[in-house]
Design an enzyme around this catalytic site. Sequence first.
Site, PDB file in Angstrom:
ATOM      1  N   SER A  23       1.438   3.520  10.228  1.00 26.27           N
ATOM      2  CA  SER A  23       1.915   2.507   9.355  1.00 26.27           C
ATOM      3  C   SER A  23       2.479   0.989  10.007  1.00 26.27           C
ATOM      4  CB  SER A  23       3.369   2.963   8.827  1.00 26.27           C
ATOM      5  OG  SER A  23       4.179   2.853   9.753  1.00 26.27           O
ATOM      6  N   THR A  73       7.568   0.374   8.162  1.00 30.38           N
ATOM      7  CA  THR A  73       7.153  -0.912   9.236  1.00 30.38           C
ATOM      8  C   THR A  73       8.068  -0.827  10.320  1.00 30.38           C
ATOM      9  OG1 THR A  73       6.669  -2.440   7.325  1.00 30.38           O
ATOM     10  CG2 THR A  73       7.912  -3.493   9.147  1.00 30.38           C
ATOM     11  N   THR A 122       3.663  -4.720  10.870  1.00 29.06           N
ATOM     12  CA  THR A 122       3.063  -3.514   9.683  1.00 29.06           C
ATOM     13  C   THR A 122       1.672  -3.928   9.548  1.00 29.06           C
ATOM     14  OG1 THR A 122       3.646  -2.690   7.559  1.00 29.06           O
ATOM     15  CG2 THR A 122       3.571  -5.203   7.619  1.00 29.06           C
ATOM     16  N   ARG A 178      -3.267  -8.992   0.040  1.00 25.05           N
ATOM     17  CA  ARG A 178      -2.003  -8.748  -0.219  1.00 25.05           C
ATOM     18  C   ARG A 178      -1.125  -8.744   1.129  1.00 25.05           C
ATOM     19  NH1 ARG A 178       2.359  -5.266   1.718  1.00 25.05           N
ATOM     20  NH2 ARG A 178       3.811  -4.887   0.003  1.00 25.05           N
ATOM     21  N   THR A 192      12.699  -2.901   5.418  1.00 27.72           N
ATOM     22  CA  THR A 192      11.387  -1.794   5.273  1.00 27.72           C
ATOM     23  C   THR A 192      11.378  -1.373   4.110  1.00 27.72           C
ATOM     24  OG1 THR A 192      10.187  -0.057   6.203  1.00 27.72           O
ATOM     25  CG2 THR A 192      12.734   0.077   6.219  1.00 27.72           C
ATOM     26  N   GLY A 193      10.216  -1.298   3.281  1.00 24.34           N
ATOM     27  CA  GLY A 193      10.301  -0.794   1.873  1.00 24.34           C
ATOM     28  C   GLY A 193       9.046  -1.483   1.095  1.00 24.34           C
TER      29      GLY A 193
HETATM   30  N1  ASP Z   1       7.774  -3.724   3.675  1.00 20.55           N
HETATM   31  C1  ASP Z   1       6.470  -3.362   4.114  1.00 20.55           C
HETATM   32  C2  ASP Z   1       5.479  -4.188   3.207  1.00 20.55           C
HETATM   33  O1  ASP Z   1       5.605  -4.152   1.968  1.00 20.55           O
HETATM   34  C3  ASP Z   1       5.897  -2.124   4.235  1.00 20.55           C
HETATM   35  C4  ASP Z   1       7.154  -0.993   4.722  1.00 20.55           C
HETATM   36  O2  ASP Z   1       8.085  -1.466   5.309  1.00 20.55           O
HETATM   37  O3  ASP Z   1       7.121  -0.042   4.865  1.00 20.55           O
HETATM   38  O4  ASP Z   1       4.360  -4.587   3.509  1.00 20.55           O
END
Ligand code: ASP
Length: 347
Positions: free
Chosen positions: A75, A207, A225, A235, A258-259
Amino acid sequence: MMPGGDSAPAIFLLFVLNVLTCLPLGHASLPLVINTWPFKDATEAAWKSLQSGGTVLDAVEKGCGQCEEAQCDGSVGYGGSPDERGETTLDAMIMNGDTMEVGAVADLRRIKNAIGVARAVMERTTHTLLVGESASLFAENMGFTAEDLTTNKSLNIFLEWLKGNCQPNYRKNVFPDPSKYCGPYKPRAPVTDKQTRGHANVHSHDTIGMIAMDQGGRVAAGTSTNGMTHKVPGRVGDSPIAGAGAYADSSVGGAAATGDGDVMMRFLPSYLAVEQMRAGADPSAACETAISRIKRHYADFFGAIICANTTGHYGAACNKIAGFSQFRFTVSNSETVTSRVLHVDCF
Ligand code: ASP
């Protein structure tokens, strides 16, 4: 008993380990490195950098850079999260909590070391964020090597997705029906489709978000990330956005998130958490407030955040949803001897 010796050292070691594993969450000590997810090697790379005299910015760059090279969980870095065209693109940022300078890149193509390019944006331009092809060109001019970020793994993820009629995807209100078919898509009237199908989940991404703090309480924060798998090309998520993916202020502390970046970036959770700490909240409470704010609008969003203040106290929080009830993060400070993976229960 250890070969050729008595058992005292082994027992002592077990005792020490036991004490260490019982350290309460948020045990304070400086310097400190804390990052999202159990990316221990990244934490250790950052810690080593601090220990060998590096600055907090060096530590964040080294730590996130380690993850980029090691493709943490697929990731971070090259060869992960192919977009709708099968390409891996990278987002990263770094922030100096002393000067409030930020360098960031988004939709970076063909360059592996996104956090390095982010730092170059901060140190070699007066801008904050460069994107897309132009960011890649800037990177090449700054001496970064251009190479293909596709691997067999990312190619297979992409081909499987194509075979499965491009499911899941992040489209809505388009024709043909994105829940059944691949594009190319055209707009479909009326714009009534509010469904969250295809939204990020525990499996579609992670991330690295990192906060580093030195003995004097100087703070830096950063992220790196490859975003979300099957994203629409172009995006950009929360990770390269100051205040969303991460934030640092040496008069307070730092935070990193993160998320589901598409949702999280609407709330600037890292900024909110730092401001909560400025107002006196402890790091755990600050993290919880940032998550609660998002939850109010998106009860089932996937996300977590880490927070640390300049006394070396730290905490984390996450939103409890199906398949995600605990969030793991990693800490190194003088108490931990080596980096330690801790967890927090989501609420
Ligand atoms: N926040 C990151 C994104 O949306 C991905 C992640 O943290 O898992 O690109």
